[in-house]
Write a protein that holds these residues in place. Sequence first.
Motif, mmCIF file in Angstrom:
data_model
loop_
_atom_site.group_PDB
_atom_site.id
_atom_site.type_symbol
_atom_site.label_atom_id
_atom_site.label_comp_id
_atom_site.label_asym_id
_atom_site.label_seq_id
_atom_site.Cartn_x
_atom_site.Cartn_y
_atom_site.Cartn_z
ATOM 1 N N PRO A 155 33.992 37.675 42.829
ATOM 2 C CA PRO A 155 34.036 38.476 41.678
ATOM 3 C C PRO A 155 32.452 38.810 41.501
ATOM 4 O O PRO A 155 31.415 38.148 41.577
ATOM 5 N N LEU A 156 32.173 40.172 41.055
ATOM 6 C CA LEU A 156 31.038 40.921 41.076
ATOM 7 C C LEU A 156 30.817 41.286 39.467
ATOM 8 O O LEU A 156 31.777 42.513 39.202
ATOM 9 N N VAL A 157 30.326 40.467 38.567
ATOM 10 C CA VAL A 157 29.898 40.939 37.475
ATOM 11 C C VAL A 157 28.903 42.466 37.200
ATOM 12 O O VAL A 157 28.006 42.300 37.719
ATOM 13 N N SER A 174 31.847 45.256 29.856
ATOM 14 C CA SER A 174 31.163 44.735 30.907
ATOM 15 C C SER A 174 32.386 44.150 31.930
ATOM 16 O O SER A 174 33.285 43.613 31.619
ATOM 17 N N THR A 178 34.051 43.428 35.667
ATOM 18 C CA THR A 178 34.023 42.754 37.050
ATOM 19 C C THR A 178 34.924 43.353 38.305
ATOM 20 O O THR A 178 35.932 43.904 38.022
ATOM 21 N N ALA A 192 36.303 42.351 41.822
ATOM 22 C CA ALA A 192 36.731 41.295 42.470
ATOM 23 C C ALA A 192 37.437 41.837 43.681
ATOM 24 O O ALA A 192 38.341 42.668 43.756
ATOM 25 N N THR A 234 37.975 43.227 32.968
ATOM 26 C CA THR A 234 36.921 42.613 32.111
ATOM 27 C C THR A 234 36.948 41.021 31.765
ATOM 28 O O THR A 234 35.969 40.525 31.406
ATOM 29 N N THR A 235 37.947 40.459 32.255
ATOM 30 C CA THR A 235 38.218 38.988 32.056
ATOM 31 C C THR A 235 38.553 38.343 33.149
ATOM 32 O O THR A 235 39.738 37.896 33.507
ATOM 33 N N PHE A 236 37.707 38.218 34.284
ATOM 34 C CA PHE A 236 38.171 37.273 35.437
ATOM 35 C C PHE A 236 38.109 35.928 35.336
ATOM 36 O O PHE A 236 37.150 35.263 34.931
ATOM 37 N N GLN A 288 32.436 27.861 33.156
ATOM 38 C CA GLN A 288 33.122 29.201 32.589
ATOM 39 C C GLN A 288 33.068 28.985 30.975
ATOM 40 O O GLN A 288 33.742 29.833 30.638
ATOM 41 N N ASP A 339 27.108 44.155 34.921
ATOM 42 C CA ASP A 339 26.738 44.307 33.246
ATOM 43 C C ASP A 339 25.684 45.468 33.261
ATOM 44 O O ASP A 339 24.691 45.027 33.159
#
Length: 890
Positions: free
Chosen positions: A736-738, A694, A696, A698, A673-675, A477, A740
Motif C-alpha cells: 500500500p502506497l499512501v 487522501s 492509497t 495498493a 481511501t481506507t486500506f 493502525q 497524501d
Amino acid sequence: MLQQDEVGRAIDLNHLRINGQSSPNYIRHTKAQVHSELLESGRNNESSASNTFNGNMRMVFQPRCVITENNDKDAFSALQRATSVQCKQEIADVVCLKREGKLFAPTELPNYCPLRTLNRGKHVGCFQDSKKARLLANMAKSFPKENSVKHCILTCLRGGYEYAGVEWGVECYCSETFKQPEAISLSDNLCNTPCSGDRSIMCGGYNAISIYTTGAGSRKYSYPSLVDPSSLPSNLPKAHIVFVLTLNGRALRQVMRLIKALYHRDHYILIHVDARQEYLFRELSHITANYSNIRMVPYRYATIWGGANLTTMLLKCMEFLFSLTSWKWDFFVNLSESDYPIRPVEQLIAFLTMNRGLNFLRSHGKDTLRFIQKQGLERTFIQCDNHMWRIGERKLPHGIRIDGGSDWVALNRDFCEYLLTSNDRMISGLREYWKYTLLPGESYWHTVLQNSRFCGSFGNNNLHVVNWIRRKGCKCQYKAIVDWCGCSPNDFVAGDMQKIMVRFCLFAFIKINAMIYRNLHEKKKVIFFARKFEAVVNQEIVNEVDAFLYGSYPQDTPGLTSYWENVYTWQDRKIKLSDIDRTFYNTFARGSLSYLSQWSGDVHCSMHLLDISEVTIFKQADMFQGLLVKFIAEQSTSRTAHVLESLLQYRPMLQLHGTGEAVSRLKNIEVGTTFDVKEEMFKNVGNQIGPHSSFTVALYWSSGPVMEVTISVIDPAQVVATSFAININNNEYAVPLVMDFERPLRPGIWTVKVQHNWNIIAELHFLVSPYSHYGGRPITDSEAKMLHRGPDGKYEKDKPQFDIGASLELDDPQLAASVAMRNSLMAGVQLLEWIDDLTFKFWTVGELCSVGSILPCPGIQLCNITTWSSLSPDPKSQLGRVNPETGRMR
C-alpha cells in the motif's frame, strides 16, 4: 430494513417543494439538523493551541497551571491536537491535578488476596549469582537512580513474584521460585554495594545477590477441562449465562447471526451499541423487541479502541443487569460483533455449570514488567473527542499485583457484585487509576481479581481462540484514535477452518504447523469462541462454522452466499455523509433514473430524484458485486413518489502490458481511501475519491524474483503528481502506497503507471470525482470553480520531482491542461452532466427494483422478490421463532 418508514417518507415527499422548485434533489434540513450542524461546524473550526497554554493569552479554555512544550511535552501536544473546547479543558484539568499530586492517591493499595503471605521483606540471605545462570531468572530490571530493597520488593510484588533480589546497587531481579538448598550462601559482607536510591542500605554486590520475600504468594490458576453435557448430574441446576454484546459498526446481519447462534430461552442477551452507531441501535431495538430475554442497554458510551469508556460501559451493563430482578444469571460473558461460537452453547453451559466458582480471564504470562510497558500502564491517558490522549508519565500504586491479558472474560455473579458494591480501599483506588488508563479492560478485571478475596478463582482462560498474525496486526493502525501503538487480530477467512478445528482438538492426526502445535498443547485451554469474523471481509468461514455446529443450510436457501452491509441511511444524524459520498450517491440515483427511462421507453417511467434513502454494500461468494442505492423519485406524469433501489456495478480499468516476470507477478492494482493493512484490502469498496481525499494505491504481488519497479501517478492534466521506485521482495503480499498530496486534487480521470526496466507493465485509470455537493448542500458556482482547479503548485511541495523522462508516454500535456481548465469552470447543469459522464465510465447500472409499490414499467420487480436487493430474503441472518423442544431459534 424499515421498509414501511421509507414508503411513508415517500408519501410525505409527494407534497415536498423547496424554493418553488418541483424537482429538488435534496431535502431541506430541519431546524434541529441545522442547529446540530452549526454546533459541529463550530467544533471543527476551533482554533488549535498556540505555543504556550497559560493565562497570558486569550484562550478558548482556562488551564489552572502553565502547560508548555518544555514542562509537559505529551500534554502540550494533546492540547494542540484536540479540537473541542471541552476536550482541551478536560486535558488541562487532569494535567494540573496530576501535577498537584491530587490525581492518583493513595500511592499504595492494600492486597486482600488470602493466598498472599505475611512475610513481605523477609531477608533470605546473600548468595552467589552468575550472569549465565541467574538465581532469580523471571524478571530483571536496572534502576540507576531509584533502586532500593523496598523498591525492588514492591516491583517484584507488582509482577506477582515471590522473591526479589538486589545486586550491584542498581539491579533488581524477580522470580516465582528460589531453590535455596542448591544456592551458594555468601557472607552478608559481600553484599555491600550501596543502593542507587538509598545509599544507607546495601543492595547486593558483584555477582552477589541479596534475596528477600515479597509476600506475593504463589500464582494460583485453574485449568478446568471440557465437560460432556450428557454427564451433568440431573439434580445439578444448570448455570445461566448473560451474553453481553458490545457492538460497533454497521454489520447488522452479522450481529443477527451471532444472536441466533447464541440464543436459548433459558439464557439472556444484553446489547450495548456504541453511542455513535444510530443505525445499529435503531434496527436492533426493533428486531429484538419481541424477545423477553434480549434487552438493549438504555445508556450508551462511545467505545473507541483502547478507550477508558470500555470498562465503564461494562460496569454499567453489570449495574443494569442487577436491576433486572427477573433475570437469574450466573455468568457474565462479553462478546463483540466479530466473535462467534465454535462449540455448541450447550457445551459452554455444561462447562460453566461445573465451574461456578471460577472467573475466566486470560493472563498475559510471566513477564509483568514487559506487559506494563507494552500496555502503556505507566502513562496517563484521557479520553475525549473520541480519542485517547497520552498526557504524561505516572507511577503505578505499590502493594498490589498487576495483571492483565485479554479483555474477553466470563465473570461469575458474585465477583460482578463485588466489582459494583465493594468500597474497600483497593478497588476504590484502582477505579481512580484505571479511569486514566489505556486499554483498561485488558488489565482492570485481572488486577482486581488478583488482589481481592476472589484471587483463588482465577481460571486462566478467556474461552477464546484469537487469530493473531502479529506481522500484520501490529502496524499501529489506530494512530487516528489513540496516542499509542497496539495490536489487533486478523479475520478468519475461508481456509482457516482447519486452524479452528485444531484448536478444537477434533482432528488428532492431521498435519499441522509448529505454531498451531504449540498452541494446541497449552495448559488444558478449553475454547468456545473465536475471533475475528467479519462477514464483509469473508462470509464463507462463518457459513462453514455454522455448518459444523448445526448442519449445513439447504443449497437452495435464499441469500446463502450473499452478504449485505449498510453504509448509509437517511435517518443517520450523528454520522454525516461526506460531500464526495453525497456526490456519488446522487450521481448513481440520477444515472439509474436515466437508465430506467431509456430502457423502458415509457413516459410513465420518467422520474426525477427527490432524495437518497440508503446505500448498501452487496457481496456474493465474498466478491464485491456493487453498491445498492435506495432513493426516492417522483413520477413526472402522476407526481407520485416511489422508493427505488438500483444495483451499481464497478468496472476496474486495469491494463497489463507485455509479458515477463514483472507482469506475471503483478496480480492487481487498486486505489481507494481506507486500506486495511491487516486484511490487505480496501474497506471503501466503492472507490469514492474526491478533491479533498487522501488516497492509497495498493499493488498486489504474487511470489517470485526480487525486483525494482517505478510507480507514477498522473493527474487529468497529464501532470506527474509523483514518481518513485520501490523494491518488491519475493513474497506474495500487498504494497500500500499512501498518496497524501496537496489538495484540492484536480478532478477527472487519473492514471497509475507501473514500470519495470523503464517499460510500462501496467496502468490503472481511476476517478477523482468533482463535487456536486459541498458542506452537505448543492455546490455553488464559485465553490465549484475554487475546488475543481487543482492544487496551487506541485502535488508534493517538499519532494523533488523524480525525473523519468519520456518513458511514461504521456498524452499531449498542453491539450490535457486546456481541457482540465475548461472542466474546472463548469457549474450548474453542465457540472452535473460532467460528473455523470465521468462516473459512468467506471460504473454501470445493473438492475432496478421497487420498494412497496409496483411501477408501471416493464421488467421492474418488487425488491423483496429479487436476489440482490437489500430487501431480498436472507434466512441465515433473520431471527425466527423459538423451538419449544430445544429452546433455540428454528
